[in-house]
Design a protein around this motif. Sequence first.
Motif, mmCIF file in Angstrom:
data_model
loop_
_atom_site.group_PDB
_atom_site.id
_atom_site.type_symbol
_atom_site.label_atom_id
_atom_site.label_comp_id
_atom_site.label_asym_id
_atom_site.label_seq_id
_atom_site.Cartn_x
_atom_site.Cartn_y
_atom_site.Cartn_z
ATOM 1 N N ILE A 60 -1.406 4.915 -8.467
ATOM 2 C CA ILE A 60 -0.602 5.761 -7.848
ATOM 3 C C ILE A 60 0.495 5.792 -8.766
ATOM 4 O O ILE A 60 1.079 4.772 -9.013
ATOM 5 C CB ILE A 60 0.209 5.323 -6.777
ATOM 6 N N ASP A 61 0.612 7.035 -9.650
ATOM 7 C CA ASP A 61 1.202 7.335 -10.243
ATOM 8 C C ASP A 61 2.944 8.162 -9.889
ATOM 9 O O ASP A 61 2.684 8.512 -8.629
ATOM 10 C CB ASP A 61 1.623 8.698 -11.260
ATOM 11 N N ARG A 93 3.578 -3.693 -3.730
ATOM 12 C CA ARG A 93 5.129 -4.032 -5.127
ATOM 13 C C ARG A 93 5.839 -2.408 -4.799
ATOM 14 O O ARG A 93 6.754 -2.466 -5.351
ATOM 15 C CB ARG A 93 4.415 -4.881 -5.739
ATOM 16 N N LEU A 94 4.418 -1.951 -5.321
ATOM 17 C CA LEU A 94 4.940 0.387 -5.629
ATOM 18 C C LEU A 94 5.815 0.128 -4.545
ATOM 19 O O LEU A 94 6.927 0.468 -4.764
ATOM 20 C CB LEU A 94 3.786 0.796 -6.147
ATOM 21 N N ALA A 96 7.912 -1.545 -2.833
ATOM 22 C CA ALA A 96 9.103 -1.816 -2.016
ATOM 23 C C ALA A 96 10.051 -1.420 -3.245
ATOM 24 O O ALA A 96 10.866 -1.427 -3.926
ATOM 25 C CB ALA A 96 9.161 -3.566 -2.357
ATOM 26 N N LEU A 97 9.152 -1.549 -5.048
ATOM 27 C CA LEU A 97 9.995 -1.026 -6.025
ATOM 28 C C LEU A 97 10.719 -0.152 -5.691
ATOM 29 O O LEU A 97 11.623 0.074 -6.085
ATOM 30 C CB LEU A 97 9.142 -1.432 -7.311
ATOM 31 N N THR A 98 10.030 0.965 -5.483
ATOM 32 C CA THR A 98 10.671 2.536 -4.876
ATOM 33 C C THR A 98 11.205 2.670 -4.289
ATOM 34 O O THR A 98 11.970 3.894 -3.294
ATOM 35 C CB THR A 98 9.416 3.627 -5.002
ATOM 36 N N HIS A 99 11.421 1.845 -3.085
ATOM 37 C CA HIS A 99 12.315 1.827 -1.818
ATOM 38 C C HIS A 99 11.546 2.443 -0.675
ATOM 39 O O HIS A 99 12.422 3.180 0.216
ATOM 40 C CB HIS A 99 13.478 2.247 -1.871
ATOM 41 N N LEU A 100 10.256 2.938 -0.961
ATOM 42 C CA LEU A 100 9.677 3.834 -0.254
ATOM 43 C C LEU A 100 9.168 2.618 1.383
ATOM 44 O O LEU A 100 8.913 3.961 2.350
ATOM 45 C CB LEU A 100 8.178 4.559 -0.941
ATOM 46 N N GLU A 101 9.226 1.945 1.133
ATOM 47 C CA GLU A 101 8.736 1.323 2.566
ATOM 48 C C GLU A 101 9.369 1.225 4.061
ATOM 49 O O GLU A 101 8.909 1.258 4.780
ATOM 50 C CB GLU A 101 8.417 0.148 2.251
ATOM 51 N N MET A 104 8.183 5.528 4.493
ATOM 52 C CA MET A 104 6.855 5.209 4.816
ATOM 53 C C MET A 104 6.313 3.809 5.142
ATOM 54 O O MET A 104 5.737 3.366 4.015
ATOM 55 C CB MET A 104 5.944 6.035 4.087
ATOM 56 N N PRO A 105 7.019 2.946 5.731
ATOM 57 C CA PRO A 105 6.042 2.111 5.559
ATOM 58 C C PRO A 105 4.533 1.770 5.409
ATOM 59 O O PRO A 105 3.619 2.630 6.087
ATOM 60 C CB PRO A 105 6.743 1.121 7.134
ATOM 61 N N LEU A 106 4.162 0.869 4.559
ATOM 62 C CA LEU A 106 2.950 0.667 5.206
ATOM 63 C C LEU A 106 2.533 -0.380 6.233
ATOM 64 O O LEU A 106 2.913 -1.264 6.605
ATOM 65 C CB LEU A 106 2.667 0.045 3.754
ATOM 66 N N GLN A 107 1.043 -0.502 6.932
ATOM 67 C CA GLN A 107 0.454 -0.847 7.660
ATOM 68 C C GLN A 107 -0.733 -2.233 7.375
ATOM 69 O O GLN A 107 -1.589 -0.972 6.947
ATOM 70 C CB GLN A 107 0.437 -0.479 9.159
ATOM 71 N N ARG A 108 -0.953 -3.311 7.783
ATOM 72 C CA ARG A 108 -2.243 -3.535 7.146
ATOM 73 C C ARG A 108 -3.147 -3.174 7.957
ATOM 74 O O ARG A 108 -4.075 -3.514 7.965
ATOM 75 C CB ARG A 108 -1.323 -5.041 8.103
ATOM 76 N N ASN A 109 -3.156 -2.794 9.419
ATOM 77 C CA ASN A 109 -4.567 -2.580 9.732
ATOM 78 C C ASN A 109 -4.485 -1.137 10.729
ATOM 79 O O ASN A 109 -3.003 -0.692 10.948
ATOM 80 C CB ASN A 109 -5.080 -3.228 11.229
ATOM 81 N N GLY A 110 -5.315 -0.923 11.089
ATOM 82 C CA GLY A 110 -5.402 0.376 11.725
ATOM 83 C C GLY A 110 -6.623 1.074 11.622
ATOM 84 O O GLY A 110 -6.988 0.900 10.768
ATOM 85 N N PRO A 111 -6.553 2.083 12.364
ATOM 86 C CA PRO A 111 -8.166 3.167 12.237
ATOM 87 C C PRO A 111 -8.590 2.845 11.195
ATOM 88 O O PRO A 111 -9.953 3.078 10.522
ATOM 89 C CB PRO A 111 -7.975 4.419 12.965
ATOM 90 N N ALA A 112 -7.583 3.336 9.272
ATOM 91 C CA ALA A 112 -8.162 3.650 9.063
ATOM 92 C C ALA A 112 -8.747 2.676 8.121
ATOM 93 O O ALA A 112 -9.726 2.828 6.646
ATOM 94 C CB ALA A 112 -6.740 4.370 7.980
ATOM 95 N N ALA A 113 -8.378 1.212 7.981
ATOM 96 C CA ALA A 113 -9.036 0.166 8.125
ATOM 97 C C ALA A 113 -10.170 -0.061 8.197
ATOM 98 O O ALA A 113 -10.876 -1.116 7.345
ATOM 99 C CB ALA A 113 -7.210 -0.923 7.275
ATOM 100 N N THR A 114 -10.353 0.288 9.304
ATOM 101 C CA THR A 114 -11.419 -0.829 10.732
ATOM 102 C C THR A 114 -12.138 0.336 10.735
ATOM 103 O O THR A 114 -13.711 0.151 11.466
ATOM 104 C CB THR A 114 -10.938 -1.236 11.955
ATOM 105 N N ALA A 115 -12.395 1.750 10.831
ATOM 106 C CA ALA A 115 -12.593 2.617 11.480
ATOM 107 C C ALA A 115 -14.565 2.471 9.864
ATOM 108 O O ALA A 115 -13.640 3.053 9.328
ATOM 109 C CB ALA A 115 -12.591 4.461 12.047
ATOM 110 N N ALA A 116 -15.404 3.442 10.713
ATOM 111 C CA ALA A 116 -16.511 3.371 9.430
ATOM 112 C C ALA A 116 -16.370 4.418 8.820
ATOM 113 O O ALA A 116 -16.207 5.647 10.061
ATOM 114 C CB ALA A 116 -18.128 2.802 10.932
ATOM 115 N N PRO A 117 -16.716 4.491 7.828
ATOM 116 C CA PRO A 117 -16.719 6.002 7.366
ATOM 117 C C PRO A 117 -18.329 7.040 7.970
ATOM 118 O O PRO A 117 -18.750 6.327 8.330
ATOM 119 C CB PRO A 117 -16.809 5.604 5.568
#
Length: 117
Positions: A60-61, A93-94, A96-101, A104-117
């Motif tokens: 991601i740039d 890390r990205l 955290a370095l850009t203070h975007l967390e 827009m905090p990142l989550q480790r799980n959710g429908p995006a990570a577990t739902a089938a395509p």
Amino acid sequence: MTSLSSFNCRRQHLSDERSVLRLSGELDLATAPTFQRECQAVLDTGCRELYVDLGDLQFIDSAGLAALLILYRESLARDCSLVLVDELGRQERLFALTHLESIMPLQRNGPAATAAP
């Protein structure tokens, strides 16, 4: 200008008001407009809960980060809850370095990570 970037954005509707965008490849200057068009299309459906799965992004740039911030702003304006999911923590890390967390905090799980395509 020919882009060497590879990018894929797959949309999945979980319900009338919930959607997932699964991103893979590189979100950069060349691919951010494609991502923004897809986001606009999802928001135009009246989505109230949007999950964006960043787990398969290799890069991601600054243009990609800007596209995510634009999505965040548009989601707020349209009363849509935005959830960024990164199951493996590749983007931590990205963010955290850009203070975007803090915006827009990142989550480790959710429908995006577990739902089938």
